[in-house]
Design an enzyme around this catalytic site. Structure first.
Site, PDB file in Angstrom:
ATOM      1  N   HIS A 120     -24.691  27.335  26.858  1.00  0.00           N
ATOM      2  CA  HIS A 120     -24.349  26.262  27.792  1.00  0.00           C
ATOM      3  C   HIS A 120     -23.398  25.246  27.173  1.00  0.00           C
ATOM      4  CE1 HIS A 120     -27.563  28.117  30.086  1.00  0.00           C
ATOM      5  NE2 HIS A 120     -26.829  27.709  31.108  1.00  0.00           N
ATOM      6  N   ARG A 163     -24.543  22.876  38.827  1.00  0.00           N
ATOM      7  CA  ARG A 163     -25.685  22.983  37.896  1.00  0.00           C
ATOM      8  C   ARG A 163     -26.398  21.633  37.862  1.00  0.00           C
ATOM      9  NH1 ARG A 163     -21.897  26.502  34.853  1.00  0.00           N
ATOM     10  NH2 ARG A 163     -22.987  28.400  34.285  1.00  0.00           N
ATOM     11  N   GLU A 174     -30.189  37.085  38.150  1.00  0.00           N
ATOM     12  CA  GLU A 174     -29.820  36.928  36.741  1.00  0.00           C
ATOM     13  C   GLU A 174     -30.871  37.479  35.787  1.00  0.00           C
ATOM     14  OE1 GLU A 174     -29.111  32.804  35.848  1.00  0.00           O
ATOM     15  OE2 GLU A 174     -30.773  32.117  37.075  1.00  0.00           O
ATOM     16  N   ASN A 214     -24.174  35.566  33.123  1.00  0.00           N
ATOM     17  CA  ASN A 214     -24.463  35.088  31.756  1.00  0.00           C
ATOM     18  C   ASN A 214     -25.886  35.479  31.344  1.00  0.00           C
ATOM     19  OD1 ASN A 214     -22.040  33.822  32.152  1.00  0.00           O
ATOM     20  ND2 ASN A 214     -22.944  31.838  32.626  1.00  0.00           N
ATOM     21  N   ASP A 215     -26.820  35.173  32.227  1.00  0.00           N
ATOM     22  CA  ASP A 215     -28.204  35.519  31.905  1.00  0.00           C
ATOM     23  C   ASP A 215     -28.482  36.998  32.141  1.00  0.00           C
ATOM     24  OD1 ASP A 215     -29.520  33.237  30.858  1.00  0.00           O
ATOM     25  OD2 ASP A 215     -29.301  32.278  32.809  1.00  0.00           O
ATOM     26  N   CYS A 241     -21.339  33.901  39.879  1.00  0.00           N
ATOM     27  CA  CYS A 241     -21.051  32.544  39.378  1.00  0.00           C
ATOM     28  C   CYS A 241     -21.172  32.459  37.864  1.00  0.00           C
ATOM     29  CB  CYS A 241     -21.961  31.522  40.052  1.00  0.00           C
ATOM     30  SG  CYS A 241     -23.693  31.779  39.697  1.00  0.00           S
TER      31      CYS A 241
HETATM   32  C1  PEP Z   1     -25.594  32.576  34.724  1.00  0.00           C
HETATM   33  O1  PEP Z   1     -26.644  32.792  34.126  1.00  0.00           O
HETATM   34  O2  PEP Z   1     -24.658  33.398  34.805  1.00  0.00           O
HETATM   35  C2  PEP Z   1     -25.380  31.277  35.380  1.00  0.00           C
HETATM   36  C3  PEP Z   1     -24.338  31.056  36.142  1.00  0.00           C
HETATM   37  O3  PEP Z   1     -26.282  30.287  35.132  1.00  0.00           O
HETATM   38  P1  PEP Z   1     -26.336  29.474  33.755  1.00  0.00           P
HETATM   39  O4  PEP Z   1     -25.110  29.831  32.952  1.00  0.00           O
HETATM   40  O5  PEP Z   1     -26.385  28.037  34.092  1.00  0.00           O
HETATM   41  O6  PEP Z   1     -27.597  29.973  33.130  1.00  0.00           O
HETATM   42 MG    MG Z   2     -28.359  31.502  34.409  1.00  0.00          MG
END
Ligand code: PEP
Ligand code: MG
Length: 622
Positions: A214, A321, A457, A480-481, A528
């Site tokens: 993050h 977020r 995710e 991402n997750d 996203c």
């Molecule tokens: C993700 O996990 O791709 C996402 C957009 O959420 P974050 O990066 O805030 O965990």
């Molecule tokens: Mg995430």
């Protein structure tokens, strides 16, 4: 002597400037420039803070003097003496005065900068006892910082600048030029990064962190060059060194020669020209060559980011977020009214375009507060994070839901729930949303028609999509997750960053499957995660059928350019072949030949590797 450090490229572009090393302090420290007229009062603030700590130690020593030797061991008295000595050391006070007077740093920034300078000297000492006094120094500086919190601090000037005049004779840069500052830290939390949003720094380097941590995401949203995972950078670079960040290659060049500086200066200007050229696409609708309309949305962290999203040509916010509203508040959560006002600002800021607000996603590498970092759990990424945290505290969750529902009367709003995996979590979430609506009804407060969506995710969610399609209006894939949990690697850990592979067949399969099933069920699906803003993936995602991308505003035009050049029909055929590969297609140059079709996205992915090599060669050459 010139040397280079390799890390992970997280935010593109070149930054050239002087290093500002930030000590890792558990106290949140503001960084801003003061006006010359404030020099005396800033020095005074540090002295008042220091004297308060001296008084506190003196009082402690007095009370110890009245105790017997058993209650007050000799070591304690000796330790307090050391603390007093360090506090009154001239190197500390003179250094602080130097940073305030010469650089116009605010008091806290000056104090932590000088802490870093002295801490280095301790590190280099041969005597182990003396080396260990560094911890004492850190402790007393922390105490002074805390004492200063009780001392009135001037309001941060609104026009904090990204540069500062330097009096040094500098290589190619003369002393009349504003010199950018580059922040170097061992680690920065996402809330630290947020603090830097309106800050003075032109680039960031951290020792730790992964590409989609993050901290890296916030750095990217600032749209300034950054490198994370640059291992020993905070130890190898000294305060005030000249540094170049090559944010495209993930390389940091320290103490560059005049020739290297000139070369990077040229590259920097070239980048600016390229970016300038993209702005001509600002008002062009994002439509592929074969007429497919594509939605390009913005990811934002704060309501004020809405202005940047509009400026970048976003057609809405695909991910707000909301957790950033909850961070850095010493654990005190924002109340319903505070949250309502923040969501309203974001919605109004988007001027009638839709805003997707994600409910709070704290935990893992997003602690609520630095001092509350949760080290007690071995695997915070697998712990009480996001919706799990919300469901564990229904009163807090209901407060947020009511605030979002209330704000929705000010413009089109969608509600997005993170990290769901279980049907029972979905049912409880939906029940709490109904309850929040009922509570507002009882209070006679209006709210809008809000569509409810789920983040996909966790691999379990992507594999059990049916229940999500039953309860939700739309899906948003958090790559991402999804990558982190599919490949079992911590996205914030640079030591496994090489295993963070968005093109692993399992990941691509889950993404493609979610898009296809969502579409078949007539539900909107967007991505996203960071993949959506990476031009190396635009064509593949289009080929998988994705028509909605949410990303940092700074990426929108580059992605739009890809969309405009794409033929979605041809890409769909090609994507089928890519998905059939048994190995991650873009990882090695040897794989280039594996990809047929209209676009060798492996080539694009390898560009970053090429750039790294080029940067390394350049540093060696000189
Ligand atoms: C993700 O996990 O791709 C996402 C957009 O959420 P974050 O990066 O805030 O965990
Ligand atoms: Mg995430």
């Amino acid at each position: 002597m010139t040397f280079s450090i390799h890390g992970l490229a997280v935010a593109r572009g070149i930054a050239i400037g002087r290093a500002v090393l930030v000590a890792s302090s558990r106290v949140d420290v503001a960084h801003y420039f003061i006006e010359a007229a404030q020099i005396e009062s800033e020095i005074e603030r540090v002295m008042v803070g220091r004297n308060a700590v001296v008084d506190e130690i003196n009082r402690l020593q007095d009370s110890i003097a009245h105790m017997g030797p058993k209650e007050a061991p000799h070591e304690l008295t000796a330790l307090l003496d050391v603390h007093l000595m360090l506090l009154q050391d001239e190197e500390l006070s003179n250094g602080v005065k130097h940073w305030i007077t010469e650089r116009l740093y605010n008091a806290e920034w000056a104090l932590t900068t000088q802490l870093e300078v002295i801490a280095r000297q301790f590190d280099e000492m041969e005597d182990e006892y003396l080396r260990e006094r560094k911890a004492d120094l850190e402790q007393i500086v922390e105490k002074v910082l805390r004492a200063m919190m009780g001392v009135a601090s001037p309001v941060v000037p609104p026009s904090v600048r990204a540069t500062r005049k330097t009096s040094q004779q500098d290589l190619l840069l003369d002393d009349t030029v504003d010199v950018p500052l580059i922040l170097i830290a061992h680690d920065l939390s996402p809330s630290d990064m947020l603090q830097f949003k309106q800050s003075v720094f032109a680039g960031f380097i951290t020792d730790v962190g992964g590409k989609t941590s993050h901290t890296a995401i916030v750095a990217r949203s600032l749209d300034i060059p950054a490198v994370v995972g640059a291992r020993l950078s905070s130890q190898l670079v000294r305060q005030d060194d000249w540094v170049i960040i090559d944010g495209d290659a993930g390389v940091v060049v320290v103490d560059p020669s005049a020739i290297i500086l000139a070369e990077y200066g040229f590259k920097q200007r070239q980048n600016e020209l390229d970016r300038g050229r993209l702005t001509r696409l600002l008002h062009t609708p994002a439509v592929t060559m074969d007429g497919q309309e594509v939605e390009l949305l913005a990811n934002i962290e704060m309501p004020e980011d809405a202005a940047g999203a509009i400026k970048a040509g976003a057609v809405g916010v695909g991910l707000f977020r909301s957790e950033f509203l909850f961070m850095g508040r010493q654990g005190k959560l924002p109340n319903e009214e505070d949250q309502y006002q923040a969501y309203k600002r974001a919605i109004e800021g988007m001027q009638g375009l839709p805003v997707t607000i994600r409910t709070v996603d704290v935990g893992a590498d997003k602690p609520l507060d630095n001092s509350l970092r949760d080290n007690a759990h071995l695997n915070p990424a697998l712990g009480l994070r996001a919706i799990r945290w919300s469901l564990a505290d229904p009163a807090m969750f209901l407060t947020q839901l009511r605030a979002i529902l209330r704000a929705s009367v000010h413009g089109p709003t969608k509600l997005l729930i993170p990290m769901l995996a279980h049907a029972h979590e979905i049912r409880r979430t939906v029940a709490l949303i109904d309850r929040a609506r009922a509570e507002l009804d009882n209070r006679g407060i209006a709210y809008g028609a809000v569509k409810i969506g789920a983040m996909i995710e966790i691999p379990a969610a992507a594999l059990a999509l049916k229940v999500f399609l039953k309860y939700f209006d739309f899906l948003s894939i958090g790559t991402n997750d999804l990558i982190q949990y599919t490949l079992a690697i911590d996205r914030a850990d640079e030591s496994v960053a090489h295993l963070y592979d968005p093109m692993h067949p399992a990941v691509l399969g889950l993404v493609a499957g979610t898009i296809a099933q969502g579409k078949a069920a007539g539900k909107d699906v967007s991505v996203c995660g960071e993949m959506a803003g990476d031009v190396g993936f635009t064509r593949l995602l289009l080929g998988m059928g994705l028509r909605s991308f949410s990303m940092h505003p700074a990426q929108i035009l580059a992605v739009k350019q890809e969309v405009l050049r794409a033929d979605a029909g041809k890409l769909a055929e090609w994507a089928v072949q890519v998905l059939a590969q048994e190995e991650s297609p873009g990882r090695r140059r040897a794989h280039r030949g594996l990809l047929h079709g209209p676009e060798t996205f492996a080539d694009r992915r390898d560009e970053s590797a090429d750039r790294r090599e080029e940067a390394a060669k350049r540093a060696k050459r000189h």
